[in-house]
Structures are given as C-alpha cells and as structure tokens.
Design a protein around this motif. Structure first.
Motif, mmCIF file in Angstrom:
data_model
loop_
_atom_site.group_PDB
_atom_site.id
_atom_site.type_symbol
_atom_site.label_atom_id
_atom_site.label_comp_id
_atom_site.label_asym_id
_atom_site.label_seq_id
_atom_site.Cartn_x
_atom_site.Cartn_y
_atom_site.Cartn_z
ATOM 1 N N VAL A 126 0.673 -1.122 -0.047
ATOM 2 C CA VAL A 126 0.079 0.249 0.018
ATOM 3 C C VAL A 126 1.010 1.304 -0.147
ATOM 4 N N VAL A 127 0.364 2.382 -0.491
ATOM 5 C CA VAL A 127 1.187 3.662 -0.361
ATOM 6 C C VAL A 127 0.760 4.381 0.952
ATOM 7 N N HIS A 128 1.751 4.647 1.709
ATOM 8 C CA HIS A 128 1.471 5.241 3.137
ATOM 9 C C HIS A 128 2.458 6.469 3.240
ATOM 10 N N GLY A 129 2.304 7.577 3.426
ATOM 11 C CA GLY A 129 3.312 8.639 3.884
ATOM 12 C C GLY A 129 4.178 8.820 2.520
ATOM 13 N N ASN A 130 3.747 8.600 1.425
ATOM 14 C CA ASN A 130 4.382 8.874 -0.030
ATOM 15 C C ASN A 130 5.459 7.560 -0.358
ATOM 16 N N ALA A 131 4.998 6.516 0.286
ATOM 17 C CA ALA A 131 6.161 5.448 0.105
ATOM 18 C C ALA A 131 5.404 4.063 0.011
ATOM 19 N N ASP A 132 5.986 3.288 -0.521
ATOM 20 C CA ASP A 132 5.230 2.010 -0.620
ATOM 21 C C ASP A 132 5.505 1.281 0.427
ATOM 22 N N ARG A 138 -7.058 -8.194 6.225
ATOM 23 C CA ARG A 138 -7.709 -9.159 6.733
ATOM 24 C C ARG A 138 -9.109 -8.434 6.448
ATOM 25 N N GLY A 139 -10.124 -8.955 5.548
ATOM 26 C CA GLY A 139 -11.275 -8.465 5.136
ATOM 27 C C GLY A 139 -11.173 -6.923 4.990
ATOM 28 N N SER A 140 -11.965 -6.123 5.697
ATOM 29 C CA SER A 140 -11.785 -4.640 5.460
ATOM 30 C C SER A 140 -11.073 -3.948 6.243
ATOM 31 N N ARG A 141 -10.085 -4.846 7.162
ATOM 32 C CA ARG A 141 -8.919 -4.361 7.929
ATOM 33 C C ARG A 141 -7.482 -4.312 7.443
ATOM 34 N N VAL A 142 -6.982 -3.236 7.565
ATOM 35 C CA VAL A 142 -5.530 -3.124 6.700
ATOM 36 C C VAL A 142 -4.481 -2.819 8.156
ATOM 37 N N ASP A 143 -3.419 -3.466 8.252
ATOM 38 C CA ASP A 143 -2.406 -3.269 9.464
ATOM 39 C C ASP A 143 -1.041 -2.919 8.553
ATOM 40 N N VAL A 144 -0.748 -1.496 8.346
ATOM 41 C CA VAL A 144 0.444 -1.312 7.460
ATOM 42 C C VAL A 144 1.631 -1.124 8.427
ATOM 43 N N ARG A 145 2.717 -1.915 7.787
ATOM 44 C CA ARG A 145 3.985 -1.650 8.474
ATOM 45 C C ARG A 145 4.772 -0.421 8.382
ATOM 46 N N THR A 146 4.850 0.167 9.488
ATOM 47 C CA THR A 146 5.664 1.361 9.548
ATOM 48 C C THR A 146 6.911 1.273 10.177
ATOM 49 N N ASP A 147 7.679 2.445 10.242
ATOM 50 C CA ASP A 147 8.993 2.238 11.010
ATOM 51 C C ASP A 147 8.820 2.121 12.464
ATOM 52 N N ASP A 148 7.330 2.753 13.012
ATOM 53 C CA ASP A 148 7.231 2.609 14.524
ATOM 54 C C ASP A 148 6.451 1.681 14.863
ATOM 55 N N GLY A 149 6.246 0.487 13.953
ATOM 56 C CA GLY A 149 5.272 -0.632 14.254
ATOM 57 C C GLY A 149 4.436 -0.860 13.159
ATOM 58 N N ALA A 153 -5.913 0.383 9.690
ATOM 59 C CA ALA A 153 -6.667 1.119 9.057
ATOM 60 C C ALA A 153 -7.917 0.584 8.568
ATOM 61 N N THR A 154 -8.460 1.115 7.750
ATOM 62 C CA THR A 154 -9.507 -0.082 6.846
ATOM 63 C C THR A 154 -9.153 0.214 5.287
ATOM 64 N N ASP A 155 -9.877 -0.612 4.435
ATOM 65 C CA ASP A 155 -9.255 -0.901 2.943
ATOM 66 C C ASP A 155 -9.642 0.426 2.252
ATOM 67 N N TYR A 156 -10.578 1.323 2.836
ATOM 68 C CA TYR A 156 -10.908 2.444 2.296
ATOM 69 C C TYR A 156 -9.865 3.633 2.269
ATOM 70 N N ASP A 157 -8.899 3.544 3.332
ATOM 71 C CA ASP A 157 -7.826 4.370 3.480
ATOM 72 C C ASP A 157 -6.853 4.324 2.351
ATOM 73 N N TYR A 158 -6.583 3.024 1.864
ATOM 74 C CA TYR A 158 -5.449 2.881 1.017
ATOM 75 C C TYR A 158 -5.719 2.376 -0.290
ATOM 76 N N ASP A 159 -4.883 2.547 -1.256
ATOM 77 C CA ASP A 159 -5.023 1.946 -2.675
ATOM 78 C C ASP A 159 -3.929 1.079 -2.955
ATOM 79 N N TYR A 160 -4.506 -0.233 -3.083
ATOM 80 C CA TYR A 160 -3.462 -1.472 -3.360
ATOM 81 C C TYR A 160 -2.633 -1.653 -4.693
ATOM 82 N N ASP A 161 -1.519 -1.993 -4.303
ATOM 83 C CA ASP A 161 -0.810 -2.335 -5.768
ATOM 84 C C ASP A 161 -0.861 -3.656 -6.267
#
Length: 161
Positions: A126-132, A138-149, A153-161
């Motif tokens: 996903v694209v988060h903070g201008n970075a892939d 899991r369903g409509s839930r999205v857990d994005v790996r960031t530098d802090d952990g 979020a939900t799938d409405y917050d992100y665009d998938y590649d």
C-alpha cells in the motif's frame, strides 16, 4: 466430601468473546486472563471483581484473530461486559474485544457464537506517507507496517498495488 445440592451450586453464564489485534501480536490465554483480572479489579475493585469471577475457557488466537469463552456468575453479565470493554491491551499489544453473545452452557456458547472460520490474511503493498509499504489485509482491515510498528486502518484508506 459430598457435592453441594444443585440449588446451592453457583450459577454461571458464558460470554462468547471475539479478540482482534495486530497480526504479529503475541496473545495467549494466560496473559489474556491476567489482564482481564486486572481490568476487573481496576473497574470494580476487589469485592466487585470477586463477585463477577471472570474465567477464560477455550482460548484460541492466531494471526491477529481469536476467540474465547469467559465464564461469569449469573446476574453479573452486564458488569462483565463492562470489564471486557475496558480491556484495551494484552501484554502491551492493543486489542479489540467484542462480546458476540451470552449462553447458559459452554457448549451452547461455543456452538452459537464461536467457531466461525477466521479471515485469511493477505500480504499486499500500500502507499502510506508517499512510500510503498507492506500491509496485512484481513477483510476490510489493513495493518500497515511502518517504522514505528503496525498502523491499523481500513481498506477505504489505501490503494492497493
């Protein structure tokens, strides 16, 4: 020693509980039980916690999803629901706890409210903070790996590649 007659035995209700956390959360029965007792003591005090008498049965947790049965005394279901609502982390991992329903026996509770197939988890970018970034979906839930952990979020917050 003789058993107590049926009319003198304590009566119980069983709560079917769903547990959601980040996919890498390490939640086990012992830590869930301990944090449940702490939440009961903090909310109700020691006498109130003893009246509710929460005990965890049939605990299962895998890949961020889990479920269990919590035994409480009859007449204390609402207070037990309040205790479960106060439980926001287990062993330092943020969790979401939901009461799916209440049953009069463990078997009825498991058949009605537990045992649903767990959602499968997919790895996506996903694209988060201008970075892939890597994410667990899991369903409509999205857990994005960031530098802090992990960031929930939900799938409405992100665009998938």
């Amino acid at each position: 020693m003789k058993h107590l007659p049926k009319y003198l035995r304590p009566r119980w209700r069983y709560l079917g509980v769903g547990i959601e956390a980040h996919p890498d959360a390490a939640v086990d029965r012992r830590s869930f039980q301990r944090d449940l007792w702490y939440a009961a003591g903090n909310l109700l005090g020691d006498p109130g916690s003893a009246d509710v008498d929460c005990s965890v049965y049939g605990f299962s947790f895998r890949d961020g999803d889990g479920e269990c049965v919590v035994r409480v005394r009859r007449g204390e279901v609402e207070r037990a629901r309040a205790v479960l609502a106060c439980l926001d982390d287990v062993s330092g991992h943020p969790v979401r706890v939901t009461v799916r329903g209440v049953g009069g026996t463990v078997r009825a509770c498991e058949e009605r409210y537990l045992g649903r197939p767990l959602e499968s988890a997919d790895e996506k970018t996903v694209v988060h903070g201008n970075a892939d970034r890597s994410a667990v979906v899991r369903g409509s839930r999205v857990d994005v790996r960031t530098d802090d952990g992990l960031l929930g979020a939900t799938d409405y917050d992100y665009d998938y590649d």
